[in-house]
Design an enzyme around this catalytic site. Structure first.
Site, PDB file in Angstrom:
ATOM      1  N   HIS A 293       0.577  -1.380  -0.081  1.00  0.00           N
ATOM      2  CA  HIS A 293      -0.192   0.074   0.363  1.00  0.00           C
ATOM      3  C   HIS A 293       1.092   1.584   0.051  1.00  0.00           C
ATOM      4  O   HIS A 293       0.780   2.736  -0.389  1.00  0.00           O
ATOM      5  CB  HIS A 293      -1.004   0.058   1.203  1.00  0.00           C
ATOM      6  CG  HIS A 293      -2.392  -0.788   0.890  1.00  0.00           C
ATOM      7  ND1 HIS A 293      -2.396  -1.734   2.066  1.00  0.00           N
ATOM      8  CD2 HIS A 293      -2.792  -1.078   0.064  1.00  0.00           C
ATOM      9  CE1 HIS A 293      -3.943  -2.785   1.550  1.00  0.00           C
ATOM     10  NE2 HIS A 293      -3.354  -2.161   0.680  1.00  0.00           N
ATOM     11  N   ARG A 400     -19.732   9.050 -11.005  1.00  0.00           N
ATOM     12  CA  ARG A 400     -20.895   7.543 -11.132  1.00  0.00           C
ATOM     13  C   ARG A 400     -21.180   7.772  -9.983  1.00  0.00           C
ATOM     14  O   ARG A 400     -20.928   6.972  -8.609  1.00  0.00           O
ATOM     15  CB  ARG A 400     -19.903   6.120 -11.224  1.00  0.00           C
ATOM     16  CG  ARG A 400     -18.951   6.436 -12.477  1.00  0.00           C
ATOM     17  CD  ARG A 400     -17.826   5.159 -11.673  1.00  0.00           C
ATOM     18  NE  ARG A 400     -17.074   5.362 -13.705  1.00  0.00           N
ATOM     19  CZ  ARG A 400     -15.562   5.601 -13.616  1.00  0.00           C
ATOM     20  NH1 ARG A 400     -15.839   6.495 -11.811  1.00  0.00           N
ATOM     21  NH2 ARG A 400     -15.157   5.743 -14.260  1.00  0.00           N
ATOM     22  N   ARG A 436     -24.268  10.147 -14.099  1.00  0.00           N
ATOM     23  CA  ARG A 436     -25.092   9.499 -14.796  1.00  0.00           C
ATOM     24  C   ARG A 436     -25.967   9.187 -13.585  1.00  0.00           C
ATOM     25  O   ARG A 436     -25.342   8.648 -12.057  1.00  0.00           O
ATOM     26  CB  ARG A 436     -23.858   8.699 -15.288  1.00  0.00           C
ATOM     27  CG  ARG A 436     -24.790   6.911 -15.272  1.00  0.00           C
ATOM     28  CD  ARG A 436     -23.744   6.014 -15.693  1.00  0.00           C
ATOM     29  NE  ARG A 436     -23.160   5.687 -14.686  1.00  0.00           N
ATOM     30  CZ  ARG A 436     -21.590   4.723 -15.366  1.00  0.00           C
ATOM     31  NH1 ARG A 436     -21.641   4.187 -16.173  1.00  0.00           N
ATOM     32  NH2 ARG A 436     -21.120   3.706 -14.031  1.00  0.00           N
ATOM     33  N   GLU A 534     -24.378   2.468 -25.008  1.00  0.00           N
ATOM     34  CA  GLU A 534     -23.782   1.914 -24.910  1.00  0.00           C
ATOM     35  C   GLU A 534     -23.716   0.006 -25.222  1.00  0.00           C
ATOM     36  O   GLU A 534     -24.032  -0.490 -25.055  1.00  0.00           O
ATOM     37  CB  GLU A 534     -23.644   2.114 -23.326  1.00  0.00           C
ATOM     38  CG  GLU A 534     -24.656   2.123 -22.390  1.00  0.00           C
ATOM     39  CD  GLU A 534     -24.455   2.207 -20.779  1.00  0.00           C
ATOM     40  OE1 GLU A 534     -23.117   2.161 -20.132  1.00  0.00           O
ATOM     41  OE2 GLU A 534     -25.292   2.320 -20.117  1.00  0.00           O
ATOM     42  N   ASN A 557     -16.396   0.750 -22.984  1.00  0.00           N
ATOM     43  CA  ASN A 557     -16.182  -0.322 -21.951  1.00  0.00           C
ATOM     44  C   ASN A 557     -17.754  -1.643 -22.511  1.00  0.00           C
ATOM     45  O   ASN A 557     -17.889  -1.851 -23.690  1.00  0.00           O
ATOM     46  CB  ASN A 557     -16.539  -0.191 -20.932  1.00  0.00           C
ATOM     47  CG  ASN A 557     -15.034   0.534 -20.475  1.00  0.00           C
ATOM     48  OD1 ASN A 557     -14.629   0.881 -21.090  1.00  0.00           O
ATOM     49  ND2 ASN A 557     -15.111   0.967 -18.965  1.00  0.00           N
ATOM     50  N   ASP A 558     -18.853  -1.124 -22.134  1.00  0.00           N
ATOM     51  CA  ASP A 558     -19.865  -1.957 -22.795  1.00  0.00           C
ATOM     52  C   ASP A 558     -20.377  -2.305 -23.420  1.00  0.00           C
ATOM     53  O   ASP A 558     -21.174  -3.162 -24.396  1.00  0.00           O
ATOM     54  CB  ASP A 558     -21.508  -1.216 -21.734  1.00  0.00           C
ATOM     55  CG  ASP A 558     -21.238  -1.657 -20.165  1.00  0.00           C
ATOM     56  OD1 ASP A 558     -20.839  -2.675 -20.222  1.00  0.00           O
ATOM     57  OD2 ASP A 558     -22.231  -0.980 -19.329  1.00  0.00           O
ATOM     58  N   ARG A 568     -16.118  -8.631 -21.157  1.00  0.00           N
ATOM     59  CA  ARG A 568     -15.072  -8.024 -20.877  1.00  0.00           C
ATOM     60  C   ARG A 568     -14.778  -8.800 -19.819  1.00  0.00           C
ATOM     61  O   ARG A 568     -13.183  -8.068 -19.600  1.00  0.00           O
ATOM     62  CB  ARG A 568     -15.677  -6.059 -21.274  1.00  0.00           C
ATOM     63  CG  ARG A 568     -16.149  -5.865 -20.154  1.00  0.00           C
ATOM     64  CD  ARG A 568     -16.279  -4.147 -20.177  1.00  0.00           C
ATOM     65  NE  ARG A 568     -17.729  -3.809 -19.291  1.00  0.00           N
ATOM     66  CZ  ARG A 568     -17.145  -3.822 -18.270  1.00  0.00           C
ATOM     67  NH1 ARG A 568     -16.137  -2.658 -17.785  1.00  0.00           N
ATOM     68  NH2 ARG A 568     -18.402  -2.698 -17.713  1.00  0.00           N
ATOM     69  N   CYS A 605     -17.049   9.008 -22.259  1.00  0.00           N
ATOM     70  CA  CYS A 605     -16.659   8.342 -20.974  1.00  0.00           C
ATOM     71  C   CYS A 605     -15.759   7.040 -20.693  1.00  0.00           C
ATOM     72  O   CYS A 605     -15.347   6.513 -19.325  1.00  0.00           O
ATOM     73  CB  CYS A 605     -17.731   8.456 -19.818  1.00  0.00           C
ATOM     74  SG  CYS A 605     -18.593   7.818 -20.766  1.00  0.00           S
TER      75      CYS A 605
END
Length: 652
Positions: A293, A400, A436, A534, A557-558, A568, A605
């Protein structure tokens, strides 16, 4: 019930995702057990989960037993599959080398384990913890109950101190780490191990040390470098409890001089939680790994670090000056004038490289042919605001909100949400903020919402589909967004849209909420409504959808996984999940053409927005905004100014 699956959690079940998984498991009454390689662990114990040593891509079997076993199986399986939104992976740039296998000076000359890039020269600041008591204390059998009570009192005090420290940390990287350490310290399994040793005749201090040494040793015996580095966490927790038992004043880095090199046996997350990181020039530690860490925090704050330096701390403490290179592992104790000059030249070269990007912090980038492209930030919590602003983000392209819902066992209230959304808007004002709406579904579980079992949650009840079916969840969020909109420019986008009727339904709910707030005299504002593109359906319906909304935001991504019909999180089809695949590029092109005809902007995004090879493609297709994590912002701003948005054949 049981299911066997491949783990998609980044870096496996280390402290933070283990703690999040425990919170999810505890939201069910059913027993939850995870099995890996014949070994099993109670999924409601962070310590047992961490000791299981589950790595990314490991095959595990999940078993649930009880009244809500089916729901528990679905939601926890989705989490293990990679739906742990908001858990930041360790930066991949640093080599994964554990201190326990680090090369020694005799083998390599003057190099340690490179843990965080950068070059530093500075005076030594020794950070040493008090020596532990020897020999370990013993008690008579009749004293055991009192000693157990003494341990639990110290443990409670330590937990309160650690939790309080976690709540005041300024960095987005340290707070979840320290919170996870608090979860480990509060694990009943940890208390059981200590109590066993007290029952065997050890006093509380000895019992904590023995239990800590045992558990740390189990981590150090693992075959994965990231798992081995978790021994640091256990030693840190043990030392904190022992310090409380003995009445020690916690050793602190609060007084470290500006420009100093911190020299220590080991630096932990708890040590760093009280440190003025901006004053530290570098770290040189005997123990630790590039996956610790401390290394992760050092990298995120740009502090050079070398670990695994094989000399006694007593020898290091005699040095007055240290020169180190965190990229190569090179270290010089009390360097001569020529070496200092060499390192100072390296520092100037690095500073020049960083300085070359610094002007872009205040620049609104334009392509070489004059087209403006906004570069904004993706954030998931209030902790992400400062890094985004410091990087020169031109607003928020994606907030998000699911992370707001995932942090509590109950649904956040309308007032709680309003306060969070308002703070983001006020901090970025006058730059726009795009929020969102709740993107929770079978693949992103939260304790407060029960989801029925789904064979394929990625194609199931998620995003706007769930929200429209749960007005008790959706309406408070809409009202909170309307109330927060009074604080500054706000854009709201709806995820997982695949039908124009969904947009109409959302608009109707917004009108209902606005009328409700007006009737009650509650201050509120207006926001621009957009959608996430998406799904292939949204891309194909883009011309019609563009007439209904104020903007598009493409979630690459989606969109990529749906266009390519390739999960994915599944490594076997990972080669298909490419945002630069011609089919995905064509889908983006169709969306940009539809937006241009309707006169609305298009943002991206998803991860593709920060990929150097994708930036010119996306801008060339007509994308108006790129949104990404803070570390990539300056680089992308610079890249935008160096590309042509207009194809060669169309240039004057």
């Amino acid at each position: 019930m049981q299911r066997t699956l491949s783990v998609g959690v980044r870096d496996g079940l280390h402290a933070r995702p283990a703690a999040q998984l425990v919170r999810l498991a505890k939201s069910f009454t059913s027993a939850v057990v995870l099995e890996r390689g014949g070994a099993t662990a109670d999924a409601k114990s962070p310590l047992k989960l961490m000791l299981l040593g589950v790595k990314e891509a490991d095959e595990v079997t999940l078993r649930t037993t009880g009244d809500d076993a089916a729901a528990a199986l679905e939601q926890i399986a989705a989490f293990l599959g990679g739906a742990e939104a908001g858990i930041a992976p360790a930066p991949a740039a640093a080599p994964v080398i554990a201190a326990s296998v680090a090369p020694t000076l005799a083998e390599t000359g003057r190099r340690g384990v490179p843990a965080s890039d950068g070059v530093a020269v500075g005076p030594v600041h020794v950070h040493a913890h008090p020596g532990l008591p020897e020999p370990l204390g013993r008690i008579a059998p009749e004293a055991a109950p009192a000693e157990v009570e003494r341990f639990h009192t110290a443990l409670a005090d330590t937990l309160a101190s650690v939790s309080a420290r976690a709540g005041t940390l300024p960095g987005a990287d340290l707070q979840p780490i320290v919170e996870a350490l608090a979860d480990v310290a509060g694990d009943p399994e940890w208390a059981r191990l200590v109590e066993e040793r007290i029952a065997g005749g050890a006093d509380a201090v000895a019992a904590v040390l023995l239990a800590g040494t045992d558990v740390a040793g189990r981590f150090e015996a693992m075959d994965d470098a990231y798992a081995r580095a978790r021994a640091e966490d256990i030693r840190s927790v043990s030392r904190a409890v022992v310090g409380t038992l003995l009445g020690w004043t916690a050793t602190s880095l609060a007084e470290v001089p500006a420009g100093a090199i911190v020299v220590a046996d080991e630096v932990t997350a708890l040590d760093l939680s009280g440190a003025p990181l901006e004053r530290i020039a570098g770290f040189l530690c005997r123990c630790g790994a590039a996956t610790s860490h401390a290394a992760i925090v050092a990298r995120s704050h740009g502090i050079p670090a070398v670990f695994g330096w094989d000399e006694p701390l007593e020898r290091l403490a005699t040095a007055k000056v240290v020169a180190l290179d965190g990229t190569t592992g090179e270290v010089h104790l009390d360097p001569d004038a020529a070496t200092i000059a060499d390192f100072q030249a390296r520092i100037r070269a690095r500073q020049a490289s960083v300085a070359a990007l610094a002007p872009y912090r205040t620049i609104s980038p334009r392509t070489r042919d004059g087209r403006a492209v906004t570069v904004a930030a993706n954030i998931g919590s209030l902790r992400d605001i400062d890094p985004a602003l410091e990087a020169g983000a031109e607003g928020v392209g994606l907030f998000r909100t699911e992370l707001v819902f995932m942090e509590t066992a109950e649904l956040p209230s309308e007032d709680q949400q309003t306060a969070i959304y308002r703070e983001v808007i006020e901090r970025f004002r006058p730059r726009p903020v795009t929020i969102r709406t709740l993107d929770i579904g079978g693949d992103k579980p939260i304790p407060a919402i029960a989801f029925a079992p789904e064979d394929n949650p990625f194609l199931g009840w998620r995003g706007v589909r769930m929200c429209l079916d749960r007005p008790d969840v959706f309406l408070p969020q809409i009202r909170a967004l309307l109330r927060a909109a009074a604080a500054g420019p706000l854009r709201v986008m709806v995820p997982m849209v695949s039908d124009i009727d969904e947009v109409h339904a959302v608009k109707a709910l917004i009108d209902t909420c606005r009328a409700d707030l007006a009737a009650r005299g509650v201050a509120h504002g207006r926001f621009d409504l957009g959608i996430m593109v998406e799904t292939p359906a949204a891309a194909l319906l883009a011309p019609a959808l563009a007439r209904e909304v104020a903007f598009f935001s493409i979630g690459t991504n989606d969109l990529t996984q749906y266009v390519m019909a390739a999960d994915r999180t599944n490594r076997q089809v990972a080669r298909l999940c490419r945002p630069d695949h011609p089919a995905v590029i064509e889908a983006v092109r169709l969306v940009c053409v539809a937006a241009a005809v309707a006169g609305i902007p298009v943002a991206v995004c998803g991860e593709a927005a920060a990929r150097a090879e994708m930036v010119p493609i996306l801008v060339g297709l007509g994308v108006d905004e790129l949104s990404m994590s803070a570390p990539a912002i300056l680089r992308v701003k610079k890249q935008v100014t160096e590309i042509w948005a207009v194809p060669p054949e169309a240039r004057p």
